[in-house]
Write an enzyme that holds these catalytic residues in place. Structure first.
Site, short mmCIF file in Angstrom:
data_model
loop_
_atom_site.label_atom_id
_atom_site.label_comp_id
_atom_site.label_asym_id
_atom_site.label_seq_id
_atom_site.Cartn_x
_atom_site.Cartn_y
_atom_site.Cartn_z
N ALA A 8 0.79 -1.33 -0.01
CA ALA A 8 0.25 -0.02 0.17
C ALA A 8 1.01 1.19 -0.14
O ALA A 8 1.98 1.21 0.71
CB ALA A 8 -0.78 0.14 1.24
N CYS A 9 0.45 2.16 -0.82
CA CYS A 9 1.28 3.51 -0.79
C CYS A 9 0.15 4.56 -0.33
O CYS A 9 -1.08 4.44 -0.59
CB CYS A 9 1.96 3.65 -1.92
SG CYS A 9 0.90 4.21 -3.31
N PRO A 10 0.67 5.84 0.07
CA PRO A 10 -0.20 6.98 0.62
C PRO A 10 -1.20 7.42 -0.73
O PRO A 10 -2.39 7.60 -0.65
CB PRO A 10 0.90 8.00 1.02
CG PRO A 10 2.02 7.33 1.33
CD PRO A 10 2.06 5.98 0.31
#
Length: 107
Positions: A8-10
């Site tokens: 997951a990334c921002p």
């Protein structure tokens, strides 16, 4: 070795999927099985099941933002990595997972 990963990334877009692809490629090149759940802008894809967790030797989690349902990995050996490292250094992460599992087997 059976590896689980959650990426997951921002922003929830490119790096989430690039990390998943890089980890999958690196694990398969070393002969390991891997399942990667992505937590992106369109939600959770390729969801990890309780059976997946039970069968896993190690779990790789990206740490750039909170991973949903992280509690399901309680009691598992976890490696936390940056999503950028998962993209650029997936082979090193897989080697680290091998090392951790080898050391765990010696204890």
């Amino acid at each position: 070795m059976k590896i689980l990963a959650v990426t997951a990334c921002p922003s929830g877009v490119a790096h989430t999927y690039m990390a998943a692809e890089a980890l999958t490629k690196a694990a398969k090149q070393k002969g390991h099985s891997i399942k990667v759940e992505t937590q992106g802008s369109i939600g959770i894809e390729n969801a990890i099941t309780p059976k997946d967790v039970a069968d896993a030797d190690i779990v790789v989690l990206t740490k750039d933002m909170a991973i949903k349902n992280r509690e399901r990995f309680a009691g598992k050996t976890i490696i936390n990595v940056g999503v950028g490292d998962a993209v650029r250094k997936a082979d090193i992460i897989v080697a680290k997972a091998e090392e951790v599992i080898a050391q765990k087997g010696q204890s």
